[in-house]
Design a protein around this motif. Structure first.
Motif, mmCIF file in Angstrom:
data_model
loop_
_atom_site.group_PDB
_atom_site.id
_atom_site.type_symbol
_atom_site.label_atom_id
_atom_site.label_comp_id
_atom_site.label_asym_id
_atom_site.label_seq_id
_atom_site.Cartn_x
_atom_site.Cartn_y
_atom_site.Cartn_z
ATOM 1 N N THR A 136 0.837 -1.086 -0.036
ATOM 2 C CA THR A 136 0.012 -0.093 0.051
ATOM 3 C C THR A 136 1.005 1.495 0.051
ATOM 4 O OG1 THR A 136 -1.728 1.215 1.075
ATOM 5 C CG2 THR A 136 -0.211 -0.066 2.618
ATOM 6 N N LYS A 137 0.303 2.291 -0.675
ATOM 7 C CA LYS A 137 1.047 3.606 -0.485
ATOM 8 C C LYS A 137 1.119 4.190 0.805
ATOM 9 C CE LYS A 137 0.474 4.891 -5.515
ATOM 10 N NZ LYS A 137 -0.810 4.394 -5.994
ATOM 11 N N ARG A 138 0.001 4.168 1.573
ATOM 12 C CA ARG A 138 0.106 4.507 2.856
ATOM 13 C C ARG A 138 -0.623 3.605 3.850
ATOM 14 N NH1 ARG A 138 -1.756 10.653 5.013
ATOM 15 N NH2 ARG A 138 -1.222 10.172 7.270
ATOM 16 N N LEU A 139 0.042 3.399 4.987
ATOM 17 C CA LEU A 139 -0.661 2.327 6.168
ATOM 18 C C LEU A 139 -0.977 3.424 7.307
ATOM 19 C CD1 LEU A 139 -1.329 -0.532 6.797
ATOM 20 C CD2 LEU A 139 0.807 -0.231 8.081
ATOM 21 N N ILE A 140 -2.438 3.189 7.699
ATOM 22 C CA ILE A 140 -2.607 3.825 8.941
ATOM 23 C C ILE A 140 -2.995 2.729 9.906
ATOM 24 C CG2 ILE A 140 -4.506 5.290 10.370
ATOM 25 C CD1 ILE A 140 -4.788 7.062 7.806
ATOM 26 N N ASP A 141 -2.215 2.659 11.146
ATOM 27 C CA ASP A 141 -2.517 1.613 12.222
ATOM 28 C C ASP A 141 -3.509 2.290 13.154
ATOM 29 O OD1 ASP A 141 -2.620 -0.260 14.326
ATOM 30 O OD2 ASP A 141 -0.500 -0.342 14.313
ATOM 31 N N ALA A 142 -4.817 1.767 13.031
ATOM 32 C CA ALA A 142 -6.010 2.330 14.146
ATOM 33 C C ALA A 142 -6.063 1.698 15.299
ATOM 34 C CB ALA A 142 -7.041 2.629 13.085
#
Ligand code: URP
Ligand code: ZN
Ligand code: ZN
Ligand code: ZN
Length: 509
Positions: A44-50
């Motif tokens: 992925t171009k960007r990962l957000i760990d929520a």
């Protein structure tokens, strides 16, 4: 395949479910929902760990006044489309529906719509749509209602009050009939304008003109009466669907509930001011000018009414919690609250105070705070009333208000982990609303000092992070927000039911 954005380890909340899963986003759309953690290593171009945080569909706020001229004879909006939608995304709202106001002196609805487009185009941070605000229900306007759906506008608002906008019952009936034929939803501001001006004149004669008397000029009965009349007129025109906006009072709530119980397509909205402000706290008391900060219509009611509004929100009488963001500066003697102050009236005259308060940014954090309390809003209900139902009622679903792969825009709000989680930043404890932290262009908030439990950490609009609270704040671009064409309402199949009932025919009365 590579994703553009992945949100992993979050707890997703929709109007129906609370469950941990990952979200894969391609371009502007939600592409995939997958078991929690399974996309943590996906390309992925960007990962957000929520981790530990909630992930919800972006807020949809369908009652927002921006950049309106002097519509009510009192003042102009403090917020432009730019500042109002900037404020929206900082509060987790990704779509607003604002008003395209038609003045009484203007015969055309389409001209009013064109004018609103010019103001909003290339200026918005959030996606946006329009309702027509009908100030003149003349022949031309009535004939143009048929043209609204092809232009992506499927709702209009009419007024039973405000000298500059009030429609008589005959005009209301004409609008309802035309709206019904064209599957346009009629929003109604239900306060009896004649009662209000009669009471205002009497209060003025006695010198009772300070801001607090605004509430005395608009008692609950005048809302109750107008709500009842609106419901009756809609029933007369073969059960035309209507939406009662900004409902504040127990009596009106009961009328709406009764109509719904009879099976009449009557929908209703309430607003944060009726859940979080009260007349006792904010209007009553010594007649100072501060109360002008809480002058909106209808006014905040007493504690008993407030409890009835909470009940109505929980039990489904109110489909939506919209902000009615209607911003005027306080310390502004030209277009703001203080414009009503003169030498002869040092505390102003409430009849000239612009009505309305800001709230597009605080709506979701205030409502989220209420989910902490067992007796208040379940999380699914929060999403239902702040996003999903608005999307359905205003013809935006499932593009907005949902997390459906392939169908829904990737509009999301990601919250911080709740109290008790080790992942929660310490800075959040004791978080209080101050005007300085908001992104509107208004010099006050009616919620100054109020504690909230959480705040949107990220807001994502069509796959792009537009608000990053721990980073640079607003990271979306002015002009990224797009006009969204709306379809006919789908909430409760309302137009199917109307079609089955057939055309309005006075011979059947
Ligand atoms: O006080 C309010 N609500 N002003 C905004 C205009 C309206 O009636 O919604
Ligand atoms: Zn008339
Ligand atoms: Zn209104
Ligand atoms: Zn309004």
């Amino acid at each position: 395949a590579e994703y553009d954005l992945v949100i992993t380890n979050g707890v997703c909340v929709t109007a129906s479910d609370v469950a941990a899963f990952d979200i894969g986003i391609c371009g502007e759309k939600i592409a995939l929902l997958a078991p929690s953690g399974s996309l943590a290593t996906a390309p992925t171009k960007r990962l957000i760990d929520a981790e530990g945080g909630y992930v919800m569909p972006g807020g949809v706020d369908c009652h927002v006044h921006l950049q309106e001229p002097n519509m009510f004879g009192k003042g102009c909006s403090a917020d432009t489309f730019e500042t109002g939608t900037r404020s929206a995304i900082a509060g987790g709202t990704t779509t607003i529906v604002a008003f395209a106001p038609q003045q009484r002196t203007e015969p055309s609805l389409l001209a009013a719509l064109d004018a609103a487009h010019v103001l909003a185009r290339d200026n918005c941070y959030s996606d946006y749509g329009f309702h027509l605000l009908v100030g003149n229900a003349g022949e031309q306007a009535l004939s143009e209602i048929a043209r609204l759906p092809e232009r992506g506008v499927t709702s209009l608002k009419i007024f039973m009050t405000y000298e500059a906008l009030q429609l008589c019952d005959r005009d209301i009936l004409s609008v309802l009939a035309e709206a019904r034929t064209n599957q346009v939803l009629t929003m109604i501001h239900a306060e009896n304008g004649d009662v209000l001006t009669w009471l205002t004149d009497r209060l003025e004669k006695r010198g009772l003109v300070a801001p607090r008397y605004h509430a005395h000029s608009r008692p609950p009965l005048l809302e109750d009466e107008a709500t009842n009349r609106a419901i009756a007129l809609a029933a007369l025109v073969a059960q035309t669907p209507i939406l009662l906006v900004h409902v504040s009072d127990a009596g009106a709530t009961t009328r709406i509930r009764e109509a719904q119980t009879r099976g009449q397509p009557v929908f209703a909205e309430t607003c944060p001011q009726y859940l979080f402000l009260t007349r006792e706290e904010h209007l009553d008391g010594p007649p100072g000018f501060e109360a002008a900060k809480h002058v909106c219509s209808p006014p905040p009611r007493d504690k008993a009414a407030q409890a009835a509004i909470w009940t109505g929100l929980r039990n489904g009488t109110f489909a939506m919690l919209n902000s009615d963001h209607c911003p005027f500066n306080f310390d502004d003697d030209v277009s703001g609250k203080k414009a009503c102050i003169t030498e002869d009236f040092p505390l102003g005259r409430f009849r000239h105070i612009p009505n309305g308060i800001p709230g597009v940014e605080t709506r979701l954090p205030l409502a989220f705070a209420a989910t902490d309390r067992l007796d208040r809003l379940p999380l699914t209900k929060l999403v239902e009333v702040t996003s999903t139902n608005a999307a359905k009622l205003y013809g935006l679903y499932p593009k907005k208000g949902a997390l459906m792969p392939g169908l829904s825009d990737a509009d999301l709000v990601v919250w911080y982990p709740n109290e008790g989680s080790t992942k929660r930043p310490a800075a959040l404890s004791g978080l209080r609303i101050t005007n300085g932290m908001l992104h509107h262009d208004v010099d006050y908030t009616p919620y100054e000092g109020r504690g909230v439990a959480n705040w949107p950490r990220y807001t994502v609009l069509r796959g792009k992070v537009v608000w990053d609270r721990d980073g640079e704040g607003i990271v979306g671009g002015k002009g990224y927000g797009r006009f969204v064409e709306r379809e006919a309402s789908t909430l409760n199949d309302i137009w199917q039911r109307v079609e089955e009932a057939g055309q309005f025919d006075e011979e059947k009365l």
